[in-house]
Design a protein around this motif. Sequence first.
Motif, mmCIF file in Angstrom:
data_model
loop_
_atom_site.group_PDB
_atom_site.id
_atom_site.type_symbol
_atom_site.label_atom_id
_atom_site.label_comp_id
_atom_site.label_asym_id
_atom_site.label_seq_id
_atom_site.Cartn_x
_atom_site.Cartn_y
_atom_site.Cartn_z
ATOM 1 N N ALA A 5 -6.773 6.749 -9.038
ATOM 2 C CA ALA A 5 -7.398 7.527 -7.968
ATOM 3 C C ALA A 5 -6.588 7.407 -6.687
ATOM 4 C CB ALA A 5 -8.836 7.055 -7.732
ATOM 5 N N ALA A 6 -6.077 6.205 -6.403
ATOM 6 C CA ALA A 6 -5.287 6.010 -5.192
ATOM 7 C C ALA A 6 -3.974 6.787 -5.274
ATOM 8 C CB ALA A 6 -5.018 4.528 -4.978
ATOM 9 N N HIS A 7 -3.327 6.740 -6.443
ATOM 10 C CA HIS A 7 -2.100 7.534 -6.631
ATOM 11 C C HIS A 7 -2.398 9.016 -6.428
ATOM 12 C CE1 HIS A 7 1.005 4.759 -7.649
ATOM 13 N NE2 HIS A 7 0.349 4.229 -8.659
ATOM 14 N N ASP A 8 -3.547 9.424 -6.997
ATOM 15 C CA ASP A 8 -3.953 10.822 -6.902
ATOM 16 C C ASP A 8 -4.130 11.229 -5.438
ATOM 17 O OD1 ASP A 8 -4.932 13.178 -8.480
ATOM 18 O OD2 ASP A 8 -6.686 12.852 -7.221
ATOM 19 N N LEU A 9 -4.564 10.273 -4.600
ATOM 20 C CA LEU A 9 -4.773 10.540 -3.175
ATOM 21 C C LEU A 9 -3.523 10.196 -2.372
ATOM 22 C CD1 LEU A 9 -8.401 9.224 -3.083
ATOM 23 C CD2 LEU A 9 -7.740 11.564 -2.540
ATOM 24 N N VAL A 34 3.555 0.987 -3.205
ATOM 25 C CA VAL A 34 3.373 -0.064 -2.194
ATOM 26 C C VAL A 34 1.978 0.048 -1.575
ATOM 27 C CG1 VAL A 34 4.219 -1.007 -0.013
ATOM 28 C CG2 VAL A 34 5.847 -0.155 -1.720
ATOM 29 N N SER A 35 1.572 1.273 -1.237
ATOM 30 C CA SER A 35 0.246 1.469 -0.626
ATOM 31 C C SER A 35 -0.862 1.095 -1.592
ATOM 32 C CB SER A 35 0.066 2.922 -0.191
ATOM 33 O OG SER A 35 1.054 3.281 0.734
ATOM 34 N N VAL A 36 -0.697 1.441 -2.850
ATOM 35 C CA VAL A 36 -1.723 1.083 -3.844
ATOM 36 C C VAL A 36 -1.866 -0.425 -3.891
ATOM 37 C CG1 VAL A 36 -2.280 1.053 -6.300
ATOM 38 C CG2 VAL A 36 -1.417 3.142 -5.263
ATOM 39 N N PHE A 37 -0.731 -1.129 -3.874
ATOM 40 C CA PHE A 37 -0.770 -2.590 -3.921
ATOM 41 C C PHE A 37 -1.474 -3.137 -2.685
ATOM 42 C CE2 PHE A 37 1.167 -6.756 -3.079
ATOM 43 C CZ PHE A 37 0.851 -7.389 -4.272
ATOM 44 N N ARG A 38 -1.088 -2.639 -1.525
ATOM 45 C CA ARG A 38 -1.603 -3.174 -0.261
ATOM 46 C C ARG A 38 -3.071 -2.816 -0.038
ATOM 47 N NH1 ARG A 38 -0.768 -2.365 4.783
ATOM 48 N NH2 ARG A 38 -0.431 -0.143 4.470
ATOM 49 N N ARG A 39 -3.419 -1.563 -0.343
ATOM 50 C CA ARG A 39 -4.743 -1.067 0.039
ATOM 51 C C ARG A 39 -5.795 -1.227 -1.062
ATOM 52 N NH1 ARG A 39 -4.843 2.721 4.287
ATOM 53 N NH2 ARG A 39 -7.071 2.595 3.896
ATOM 54 N N ILE A 40 -5.364 -1.312 -2.327
ATOM 55 C CA ILE A 40 -6.343 -1.356 -3.418
ATOM 56 C C ILE A 40 -6.278 -2.688 -4.161
ATOM 57 C CG2 ILE A 40 -7.183 -0.188 -5.501
ATOM 58 C CD1 ILE A 40 -7.273 1.573 -3.007
ATOM 59 N N ILE A 41 -5.111 -3.047 -4.662
ATOM 60 C CA ILE A 41 -5.032 -4.200 -5.558
ATOM 61 C C ILE A 41 -5.295 -5.500 -4.802
ATOM 62 C CG2 ILE A 41 -3.541 -5.503 -7.118
ATOM 63 C CD1 ILE A 41 -2.167 -2.828 -7.777
ATOM 64 N N PHE A 80 -9.018 7.944 3.011
ATOM 65 C CA PHE A 80 -7.869 7.304 2.367
ATOM 66 C C PHE A 80 -6.712 8.287 2.121
ATOM 67 C CE2 PHE A 80 -5.466 5.765 -1.303
ATOM 68 C CZ PHE A 80 -5.206 4.467 -0.928
ATOM 69 N N GLY A 81 -7.038 9.406 1.493
ATOM 70 C CA GLY A 81 -5.998 10.385 1.173
ATOM 71 C C GLY A 81 -5.316 10.934 2.423
ATOM 72 N N LEU A 82 -6.110 11.119 3.486
ATOM 73 C CA LEU A 82 -5.559 11.654 4.734
ATOM 74 C C LEU A 82 -4.574 10.663 5.345
ATOM 75 C CD1 LEU A 82 -8.894 13.009 6.282
ATOM 76 C CD2 LEU A 82 -7.320 14.127 4.687
ATOM 77 N N GLU A 83 -4.942 9.365 5.294
ATOM 78 C CA GLU A 83 -4.040 8.336 5.829
ATOM 79 C C GLU A 83 -2.752 8.277 5.027
ATOM 80 O OE1 GLU A 83 -6.154 4.640 6.021
ATOM 81 O OE2 GLU A 83 -7.654 5.460 7.392
ATOM 82 N N MET A 84 -2.885 8.385 3.713
ATOM 83 C CA MET A 84 -1.700 8.320 2.856
ATOM 84 C C MET A 84 -0.776 9.511 3.108
ATOM 85 S SD MET A 84 -1.795 5.546 1.217
ATOM 86 C CE MET A 84 -2.752 4.645 2.407
ATOM 87 N N LEU A 85 -1.377 10.650 3.496
ATOM 88 C CA LEU A 85 -0.565 11.829 3.795
ATOM 89 C C LEU A 85 0.030 11.761 5.195
ATOM 90 C CD1 LEU A 85 -2.587 14.826 2.330
ATOM 91 C CD2 LEU A 85 -0.288 14.110 1.700
ATOM 92 N N GLY A 86 -0.416 10.790 5.987
ATOM 93 C CA GLY A 86 0.131 10.638 7.323
ATOM 94 C C GLY A 86 -0.499 11.581 8.343
#
Lengths: 290, 361
Positions: free
Chosen positions: A192-196, A201-208, B127-133
Motif C-alpha cells: 500500500a505504501a509503494h502504491d502511494l 527508503v520511505s517505506v522503511f522509514r515510515r512503515i516498517i 501519506f501519498g501526498l507527502e510521498m509525492l512532495g
Amino acid sequence: MRTHSPFLLTVPALIVLTVFMLVPLGFGVAYSFLTAGPYGGAELPLTLEPYRKILFERDFDESLYFTTTYISIIARSVILAGAAALLCAVLGFPVAWFITCRSPKWQGILIFVVTLPFWVNSLVRTYCWVLLLRDQGLINNGLQELGLTSAPLGLMYNDGATLLGLVYNFLPFMILPVYAALERLDPRLIEAAHDLYASRVSVFRRIIVPLAAPGMMAGSLMVFAPALGYFLVPDLLGGGKSLMIGNLIQMAFTSSRDWPFGSALSTVVTAGVMAFIVVSALRGKKRNAT
Amino acid sequence: MSPNTNPATRASSKVVGLQNAPGAEPSIADPIIQLSDVTLQFGEFKALQGVNLAINPGEFFTLLGPSGCGKTSLLRLIAGFQSPTSGNIELDGKDVTAVPPHRRPINTVFQNYALFPHMTVAQNVRFGLEMLGWDGGAADARVPEVLSLVGMNGFATRRPDALSGGQQQRVALARALAPKPRVLLLDEPMSALDLKLRKETQNELKRLHREAGITFILVTHDQEEALTLSDRIAVLRWGEIKQVGSPEEIYCSPANSYVADFIGEANLIRTQLLGVSGDGMVMVRPEDISLANAGESGRISGIVADVRFLGSGIEFVVRTADGELLRARSAGAGRLPEFRSLIGADVRLTWPESAQQTLGG
C-alpha cells in the motif's frame, strides 16, 4: 467450578513467582538496611550505611566525604548496557528483517540458528572470546603472522571488549522480539505504501520501522536490563579497568564480605531498571492513546 | 478534475504521466490502460495467459470471475506489484511494464483496506501526498476535501482500529483518491461488508466515479455488483478473458456457455434437442421461459420435477427427455397451489425466438 479453573491454573506459577522471586528480592532489600557481620552475613541494627557507602566514603576520623568511585562504575554500566542495546538494535534489525523475508521453513531454521548459542554455556562462549582477543590469541597472532602488526594490539581489558562481549551475548534477545514484530507486519501495508508513491527508503522509514518499534523497545529492555547487571563479560573481558555493577555486587558478597552493601547496590539496580520499564511502558501507552 | 491541476510539482515528474506535458494530451479514443499479450506464470501454473485488454479513460471497468481466475493477478500487474512473464502494459500510450508501483499514477483500494495502523485517518490520507512532495498547504487542503467526499470528515484524528469495516473502507477510498491518480484500482472492496452496507457502498462508488472523473477498475466475483456498477465487464476464467462487453452485452448475448452460466442464471440446452441446426448450445434465461398454452406445441417438453416459491415469483424445474433440468420462472405467486399440482405432469415449454442465444463451445 468452570469459572474458577482458569485462576486455579495460575496458582503454581504464582507460587513460584512469590517464593522464588519476591521472597529473595525482599531479603535483598531487607539486607540492604542491615549492618555487615564480621564474617559475611548481616545483623542488626538497621542502618542506611550501605546506601551511604555508594556515594560517600568514611575518613579515618569518621567524617564523610563524597566519592565518585561507585557512581562512575554505575554510570559506565548504564552507558555500556545502553550502547549494547543500541548496537544490538542496529545489528539485529537487518537480521530479523532478513529472516522475516524467508519462506516459513527457512524462518524456522534461521530462528533455530539464532538461538543456537544458548545451547553452549555462556562462560564457555565468553572464554572463547578470551582465546580470540588476548595478546597471544588468534586475532593478534594472525595479524602478526600476516605482518600487519608488529606488536599485539590491546584488544582485551577495556570497555570495547566488554561491549563486544555484551552485544555478542545478548544479540538474540533483540533479534527474537524484532522478528516477532516484523513477522506480524502485514506485507500488504508495504504494498500500500509503494502504491502511494513511497520509495523503498520511505517505506522503511515510515512503515516498517514504526511498526517494528514495539519489538525494538521490548528487545532493548531485554538487552539493557540483564546487560546492566552482567558480571561474567566484564569480569573476563573487561578486567579490573572496566568494572560494571555486577562485578561490584559480586565482590561485595565474596571478597569484601559486605552483604548489606551488595544488597544495596542490587536494590539500586533493580529499582533503576524497574523505573525505566515503567516509564517506557507509560510512554508507549500514551503514544497508543493519541 | 484534470490531472493538470495537480499541485505536485517537484516529485511528480518521477511518476509516469501523473502530470501530462502540454500538447501531449491523449485523445479520448486512446485507451488509458492497454495490456498486450500479457502472460503471468508461477512455475508451471499459468495465472494469466495471452491477455489483451484496452481500458478507456473515465471508464468504470470490472474484472469479473470466480476465485482463482486471475482477476487479482491482473490488477496487481496494472498496479505494478507484479511483472508479467511476457507481454507489456501501457499507460497513456507509454510502456510501464518495468515501472515500479510508486512511479505509476495508479492507486489501489486493497481488499482488507491495508490502512496504516500507526497513523491517524488524516495521516493515512496525507501519506501519498507527502510521498509525492506536495507542499504542506496543498496537502492540508486536500485531506479534508477527500475525507468529506467519502463522508468521513469527523474522523480525521481517529486510528484505523477505532473504525468499523465500512468506515475503514471509506478511508481507504479517500487515501487512494487523494493524490488524484489517473486510475483507481479496487480489489474486491466490498467483500468484507454486510449486504446492506454493500448496497450503500455500491451507490457511493458510482457517485465517486462520477465526481472524480477518473478510470475505475474493479475486481469482483459478485456478478450482480459487476452488472450494477460497470460501464464494461471482462469475464475471466483460468487466466483467460472469456468476454469483454457492456453489462447488457454480457447478460443478453454471452459469447460462450461459460459466460452464460456465470452471469445470471441460464438454461443451456443442446441444439440437437431443439432440432436446431449446428452442434452447440442454446442459452435461455429462466425468466424468458413459460409454460406453453394448451394446443401450443412448445419448443421442448419434459416432466415437472419441482415447483419452488421464490417470493417474487415461482420457479418450475422441468426434466427434459435426456435428463437435463431446465428452470422456468413465472410471476403469479398466488397460483402456487395450482402450479404445485403440476408436479409429475408432462409440460411443454416455450420462449420467444429473441430470447434464445446460440453459443459456441
